[in-house]
Enzyme design. Structure first.
Site, mmCIF file in Angstrom:
data_model
loop_
_atom_site.group_PDB
_atom_site.id
_atom_site.type_symbol
_atom_site.label_atom_id
_atom_site.label_comp_id
_atom_site.label_asym_id
_atom_site.label_seq_id
_atom_site.Cartn_x
_atom_site.Cartn_y
_atom_site.Cartn_z
ATOM 1 N N THR A 116 -12.449 11.685 0.967
ATOM 2 C CA THR A 116 -11.640 12.259 2.060
ATOM 3 C C THR A 116 -11.933 13.752 2.226
ATOM 4 O O THR A 116 -12.335 14.420 1.263
ATOM 5 C CB THR A 116 -10.134 12.074 1.758
ATOM 6 O OG1 THR A 116 -9.376 12.886 2.643
ATOM 7 C CG2 THR A 116 -9.766 12.498 0.340
ATOM 8 N N ASP A 117 -11.658 14.266 3.424
ATOM 9 C CA ASP A 117 -11.792 15.724 3.644
ATOM 10 C C ASP A 117 -10.781 16.514 2.805
ATOM 11 O O ASP A 117 -10.965 17.706 2.558
ATOM 12 C CB ASP A 117 -11.647 16.091 5.131
ATOM 13 C CG ASP A 117 -10.309 15.708 5.758
ATOM 14 O OD1 ASP A 117 -9.502 15.001 5.111
ATOM 15 O OD2 ASP A 117 -10.074 16.109 6.918
ATOM 16 N N GLU A 118 -9.706 15.831 2.349
ATOM 17 C CA GLU A 118 -8.657 16.558 1.636
ATOM 18 C C GLU A 118 -9.136 17.107 0.291
ATOM 19 O O GLU A 118 -8.496 17.990 -0.276
ATOM 20 C CB GLU A 118 -7.412 15.676 1.469
ATOM 21 C CG GLU A 118 -6.842 15.276 2.820
ATOM 22 C CD GLU A 118 -5.396 14.807 2.778
ATOM 23 O OE1 GLU A 118 -4.651 15.207 1.885
ATOM 24 O OE2 GLU A 118 -5.029 14.032 3.683
ATOM 25 N N TYR A 137 -2.497 13.586 -4.412
ATOM 26 C CA TYR A 137 -3.417 12.605 -3.795
ATOM 27 C C TYR A 137 -4.833 13.167 -3.765
ATOM 28 O O TYR A 137 -5.786 12.537 -4.237
ATOM 29 C CB TYR A 137 -2.949 12.268 -2.364
ATOM 30 C CG TYR A 137 -4.039 11.663 -1.492
ATOM 31 C CD1 TYR A 137 -4.551 10.395 -1.777
ATOM 32 C CD2 TYR A 137 -4.561 12.354 -0.388
ATOM 33 C CE1 TYR A 137 -5.557 9.837 -0.983
ATOM 34 C CE2 TYR A 137 -5.563 11.806 0.403
ATOM 35 C CZ TYR A 137 -6.052 10.544 0.107
ATOM 36 O OH TYR A 137 -7.066 9.999 0.885
ATOM 37 N N LYS A 141 -8.362 11.958 -5.679
ATOM 38 C CA LYS A 141 -9.596 11.616 -4.958
ATOM 39 C C LYS A 141 -10.757 12.491 -5.436
ATOM 40 O O LYS A 141 -11.882 12.017 -5.590
ATOM 41 C CB LYS A 141 -9.403 11.774 -3.442
ATOM 42 C CG LYS A 141 -8.430 10.814 -2.805
ATOM 43 C CD LYS A 141 -8.876 9.367 -2.853
ATOM 44 C CE LYS A 141 -10.048 9.068 -1.947
ATOM 45 N NZ LYS A 141 -10.393 7.621 -1.945
HETATM 46 N N1 LIG Z 1 -6.562 7.079 6.533
HETATM 47 C C1 LIG Z 1 -7.162 8.250 6.549
HETATM 48 O O1 LIG Z 1 -6.869 9.106 7.390
HETATM 49 C C2 LIG Z 1 -8.251 8.576 5.555
HETATM 50 C C3 LIG Z 1 -9.009 9.741 5.751
HETATM 51 C C4 LIG Z 1 -10.034 10.032 4.857
HETATM 52 C C5 LIG Z 1 -10.278 9.176 3.793
HETATM 53 N N2 LIG Z 1 -9.516 8.068 3.603
HETATM 54 C C6 LIG Z 1 -9.847 7.197 2.460
HETATM 55 O O2 LIG Z 1 -10.268 5.954 2.998
HETATM 56 C C7 LIG Z 1 -9.883 4.887 2.132
HETATM 57 C C8 LIG Z 1 -9.063 3.869 2.902
HETATM 58 O O3 LIG Z 1 -7.919 4.514 3.429
HETATM 59 P P1 LIG Z 1 -6.861 3.709 4.320
HETATM 60 O O4 LIG Z 1 -6.196 4.689 5.186
HETATM 61 O O5 LIG Z 1 -7.505 2.511 4.909
HETATM 62 O O6 LIG Z 1 -5.829 3.250 3.180
HETATM 63 P P2 LIG Z 1 -4.668 2.198 3.208
HETATM 64 O O7 LIG Z 1 -3.576 2.806 2.395
HETATM 65 O O8 LIG Z 1 -4.382 1.712 4.590
HETATM 66 O O9 LIG Z 1 -5.285 0.945 2.429
HETATM 67 C C9 LIG Z 1 -5.617 0.992 1.076
HETATM 68 C C10 LIG Z 1 -6.083 -0.404 0.674
HETATM 69 O O10 LIG Z 1 -6.409 -0.368 -0.720
HETATM 70 C C11 LIG Z 1 -5.759 -1.455 -1.367
HETATM 71 N N3 LIG Z 1 -5.463 -1.067 -2.742
HETATM 72 C C12 LIG Z 1 -4.617 -0.084 -3.156
HETATM 73 N N4 LIG Z 1 -4.587 -0.037 -4.500
HETATM 74 C C13 LIG Z 1 -5.439 -0.984 -4.931
HETATM 75 C C14 LIG Z 1 -5.849 -1.409 -6.215
HETATM 76 N N5 LIG Z 1 -5.353 -0.853 -7.324
HETATM 77 N N6 LIG Z 1 -6.762 -2.385 -6.302
HETATM 78 C C15 LIG Z 1 -7.277 -2.976 -5.183
HETATM 79 N N7 LIG Z 1 -6.907 -2.641 -3.943
HETATM 80 C C16 LIG Z 1 -6.001 -1.650 -3.820
HETATM 81 C C17 LIG Z 1 -4.499 -1.694 -0.563
HETATM 82 O O11 LIG Z 1 -3.956 -2.993 -0.800
HETATM 83 C C18 LIG Z 1 -5.011 -1.475 0.842
HETATM 84 O O12 LIG Z 1 -5.590 -2.659 1.343
HETATM 85 C C19 LIG Z 1 -9.113 5.537 0.980
HETATM 86 O O13 LIG Z 1 -10.002 5.713 -0.097
HETATM 87 C C20 LIG Z 1 -8.687 6.889 1.539
HETATM 88 O O14 LIG Z 1 -8.558 7.833 0.509
HETATM 89 C C21 LIG Z 1 -8.505 7.745 4.457
#
Ligand SMILES: NC(=O)c1ccc[n+]([C@@H]2O[C@H](COP(=O)([O-])OP(=O)(O)OC[C@H]3O[C@@H](n4cnc5c(N)ncnc54)[C@H](O)[C@@H]3O)[C@@H](O)[C@H]2O)c1
Length: 313
Positions: A116-118, A137, A141
């Protein structure tokens, strides 16, 4: 899309399920936490294996499926939850990553690590910039990213790190700012805005992220980091203005205490060139999706991170 056999860890979440839609008959491994939902996969032929990213079961699955690519979306992702219970973020975001990395020493696959950018904190950053996480968080990451880098260097594994900016679009859990604002307005509720509302985020439409992850899974160079900025930087208040004009309704803003440690902005540059959906177009599609899909979000509105105005308290 024709794709080598790929295991999508965390594929039942917001971005993972958008990515899963790009490939035929995806194989998804997901713990189905509160954020991972079968409802995100209803229109999709797929195989779902329920398991924790930090569990030895993952190694069994990789041993039997022998994927060429493993993409890890699994994470605890909500900053407010990380402020309440930081310890919950270590298991998935650190031990989970370590478990995938251990598998990559035993089995031959390309590992696509979604970060993530964070991790950069509020400084403008390119792919070489130091990591300065602000929230628990972001710290979890960043720890995951550093383990990936160490495994590339020490064990020579084939891994790519991708750092998207703030995503928005269909199927985002209502704890997050944009779906929370849309749904609360549809329900005629106030929308809480942290602090002054002038924090800047760089928004990327989820389908752009998914498409770029697919491209980098095939072409990304082992050991490299790729930033995915949306190049749509704007303040939270301006996002609410846009949503209000798309909905044709006034948003009832309620200013609340700022989130502790809140980053004022995120801002990344990238070595990649790619087309991005303009914010107004992506927001229009997103608002329309939430209007049409009440069945998807209505069961989620009792969640305290949707209901409470200062949910980290
Ligand atoms: N949403 C954003 O704006 C954003 C931005 C940058 C990066 N990200 C990164 O992208 C990725 C996906 O983000 P998202 O927004 O789709 O998240 P989300 O919270 O919608 O989904 C997370 C998924 O991971 C699964 N999960 C959580 N813990 C788990 C575990 N212990 N074992 C197996 N599965 C597990 C959950 O069931 C869910 O399906 C993450 O790594 C997040 O850090 C998200």
């Amino acid at each position: 899309m024709d794709f080598p056999l790929t295991l999508i860890i965390g594929g039942a979440g917001f971005i993972g399920s958008s990515f899963a839609r790009l490939i035929q008959n995806p194989v998804i491994y997901d713990a189905l936490t509160y954020a991972g939902r079968k409802e995100n996969l209803t229109d999709l032929r797929h195989e779902l294996i329920v398991g924790d990213v930090a569990s030895p079961i993952l190694h069994e699955v990789i041993k039997s499926k022998r994927p060429e690519i493993v993409i890890n979306f699994a994470a605890e992702t909500h900053v407010d939850r990380s402020i309440n219970r930081p310890e919950n973020f270590i298991s998935t975001n650190v031990y989970g990553v370590l478990n995938v990395l251990e598998a990559s020493r035993k089995y031959d696959f390309k590992y696509i690590h979604i970060s993530t950018d964070e991790v950069y904190g509020e400084e403008c950053a390119d792919e070489e910039s130091p990591l300065k996480p602000s929230s628990p968080y972001a710290a979890s990451k960043a720890a995951g990213d550093l383990f990936v880098k160490s495994y590339v260097r020490t064990y020579g594994i084939n891994a790519v790190i991708i750092r998207p900016s703030n995503n928005y679009g269909p199927r985002q859990y209502p704890e997050k700012f944009i779906p929370k604002a849309i749904i609360r307005t549809l329900l005629d509720m106030e929308v809480p805005v942290y602090g002054s509302g002038n924090q800047e985020r760089d928004w990327i439409y989820v389908e752009d992220t998914a498409r770029m992850i697919a491209e980098l899974a095939l072409t990304g160079k082992g050991g490299d980091v790729y930033n995915l900025p949306g190049e749509n930087r704007t303040t939270n208040l301006k996002i609410l203005d846009e949503i209000s004009s798309i909905l044709g309704r006034k948003i009832k803003i309620k200013f609340v205490k700022d989130r502790p440690g809140h980053d004022r902005k995120y801002c990344m540059t990238t070595k990649l060139k790619f087309n991005k959906t303009p914010l107004s177009e992506g927001l229009k599609k997103t608002v329309e999706w939430y209007i049409r899909n009440r069945w998807w979000w209505e069961p989620l509105i009792s969640d305290e991170f949707f209901i409470k105005d200062e949910p980290w308290t």
